[in-house]
Design a protein around this motif. Sequence first.
Motif, mmCIF file in Angstrom:
data_model
loop_
_atom_site.group_PDB
_atom_site.id
_atom_site.type_symbol
_atom_site.label_atom_id
_atom_site.label_comp_id
_atom_site.label_asym_id
_atom_site.label_seq_id
_atom_site.Cartn_x
_atom_site.Cartn_y
_atom_site.Cartn_z
ATOM 1 N N ILE A 110 -26.366 9.061 36.381
ATOM 2 C CA ILE A 110 -27.762 8.638 36.421
ATOM 3 C C ILE A 110 -28.542 9.354 35.326
ATOM 4 N N HIS A 111 -29.081 8.578 34.403
ATOM 5 C CA HIS A 111 -29.809 9.131 33.265
ATOM 6 C C HIS A 111 -31.253 9.431 33.644
ATOM 7 N N VAL A 112 -31.715 10.620 33.291
ATOM 8 C CA VAL A 112 -33.092 11.031 33.554
ATOM 9 C C VAL A 112 -33.852 11.021 32.235
ATOM 10 N N GLY A 113 -34.735 10.074 32.087
ATOM 11 C CA GLY A 113 -35.506 9.943 30.860
ATOM 12 C C GLY A 113 -36.229 8.622 30.833
ATOM 13 N N LYS A 114 -37.192 8.506 29.939
ATOM 14 C CA LYS A 114 -38.004 7.293 29.875
ATOM 15 C C LYS A 114 -37.282 6.152 29.171
ATOM 16 N N SER A 115 -36.413 6.470 28.218
ATOM 17 C CA SER A 115 -35.717 5.432 27.459
ATOM 18 C C SER A 115 -34.474 4.955 28.190
ATOM 19 N N CYS A 116 -34.047 3.736 27.874
ATOM 20 C CA CYS A 116 -32.830 3.165 28.456
ATOM 21 C C CYS A 116 -31.632 3.863 27.835
ATOM 22 N N CYS A 117 -30.602 4.055 28.618
ATOM 23 C CA CYS A 117 -29.417 4.765 28.117
ATOM 24 C C CYS A 117 -28.167 3.939 28.427
ATOM 25 N N GLY A 118 -28.019 2.846 27.706
ATOM 26 C CA GLY A 118 -26.840 2.008 27.852
ATOM 27 C C GLY A 118 -26.671 1.471 29.258
ATOM 28 N N SER A 119 -25.443 1.558 29.759
ATOM 29 C CA SER A 119 -25.120 1.010 31.074
ATOM 30 C C SER A 119 -25.355 2.001 32.212
ATOM 31 N N PHE A 120 -25.815 3.204 31.879
ATOM 32 C CA PHE A 120 -26.059 4.198 32.912
ATOM 33 C C PHE A 120 -27.243 3.792 33.790
#
Length: 559
Positions: A149-159
């Motif tokens: 699970i990516h924590v951030g405002k931007s999209c991070c691929g398929s995560f």
Amino acid sequence: MQCAMQLMHMPIGHYFKNCVEKYPNNIAVIDSGDGSSLTWKELDQISDRYAKSFLSLGLRKSDRILLWMGNRIEWVIIFIAAVKIGVIPSGLNVQYEKDEIDYIIRSSGAKAVFFADGFRDNDHPSILKSIISETGKKEGESGRLPLFIHVGKSCCGSFLNFTSILSFENKFSGKLDEYTEINPLDTASILYTSGTTEHPKGVMLSHKSLVNNSYFTGIGLKLSAKDRLCLAVPFSHCFGISAGLLTCIGAGTTAVLVGLFKPKDVLEAVRKYRCTALHGVPTMFQRLLEHPDFPQSDLSSLRTGIVAGAACPSKVLEGIVNRLGMSELVVAYGQTETSPGCTQTDPDDSLAVKASTVGRPLPFVEMRVVDPETGLECPPGVKGELCTRGYHVMRGYVGQPDQTAAVIDAGGWFHSGDCGFVDEDGRFHFESRLKEIIVRGGENISPAEIEKAIMSIDAVRDVRVYGVPVDVYGEEIAASICLKPGYHLDKDELQKYLKGKISWCKIPKFVEFCDNFEVLSSGKVRVSALRHRMEQTIAGLCAAAGTEKAAGVGGSINK
């Protein structure tokens, strides 16, 4: 003191709810990076929502999750949400490289990994994508992976995205109360610490140990809901999570988060948010005092905080008290295995006491000094091994009963591996370490891990890694290397090879190449002789350069 106090027997979730009930509208946490903040009531509400989402995603009591990011509000939300439902969070060092994070993911059995973009040139998403692509290709691996699970405002691929998983909240139809029957003796968090073993050990700390240790730490600091504590100490360390975040919960103190330690950012956070307290290891404070912005920074709000994690030079201590204005500074001693606090000086102690001792035991903490050979207790003034017993001692190392038994004896005493003594006034003194562990800027570093990385080089026949004293970091990494006949390797080639294989802070700064090592009758290499020779060489170079001690930043030896 102990007669007027009682140990609390409650999980962290209840500890947190007590704070929410007392100070619902007070600011609980501020992210100094973007200025965002939450009140205690808002933090309670958002963490409840994420707790429900976690349950909908299949997380259950005793499941483990990993948090691979710097200090930020999302870290706090994830941690609180997890402990409310008995899920066990572990903060990870943002400097971990691929092999290090891969080992922890596989060995921990984590069900979810929460991660941010990375640290310096350490690209966390790319590292995790590489691990995912390789999983299942290695012999003996099942191929099972946790949720990422990516924590951030931007999209991070398929995560999965941290914000988007709130959509799972509505799929939870039960009540959180049904999932909060947590025994205070259950494991609340697992923190990873390096030692003399090759890989980091997972230290299991209970709800009871963290609640009480953090509470008594706050009492000793005289913290209240009127204070603001600047936290640049990483949450991957027990110092940051227990003496930092959880201490704020116990006292109702506002936590002002600094994502990753940068002197300029810390100075600005203290100034902007009028922080009254600041924690750090000696290296952090020294860098603040030496920063060019320090003379112009308004730090007049500061009064207290903790310096711990390594021995603090007297000049640095004087600077913290007299130049930073932290007149009520507390010197503390402890380890990850002890939640972490064992002893603290009193805010009102003299500078001389703070410069020479680590204070007296915290309430309900037993301390003693024993002869490491006989096991007998040492009288005041006689050096021996520092040992401690009480509620604060870890449950053990994850999956390593033998390692646990090696440090916790049948009487429940934890053997620290540190050398010191107690004086006639009952104050303890830290002298040195009996262990092989290297403490660089408050970071515990395993020589065995570095030696393994160096031994993977074809040219290397044997290697020993150890710490040497330096001004800035307390200790710096040094390596003595024996090469195979006919092979060549120099310092630059070594450091280039190690970059990306181990964290940058673990790469040896001082290197010597030897024909052979001196061996004791036991067959062991006499590391003390290597260290002594290296220290003499460094001292000679420093004398030639007109300095007293190596700075440890960029300087190297290539014999």
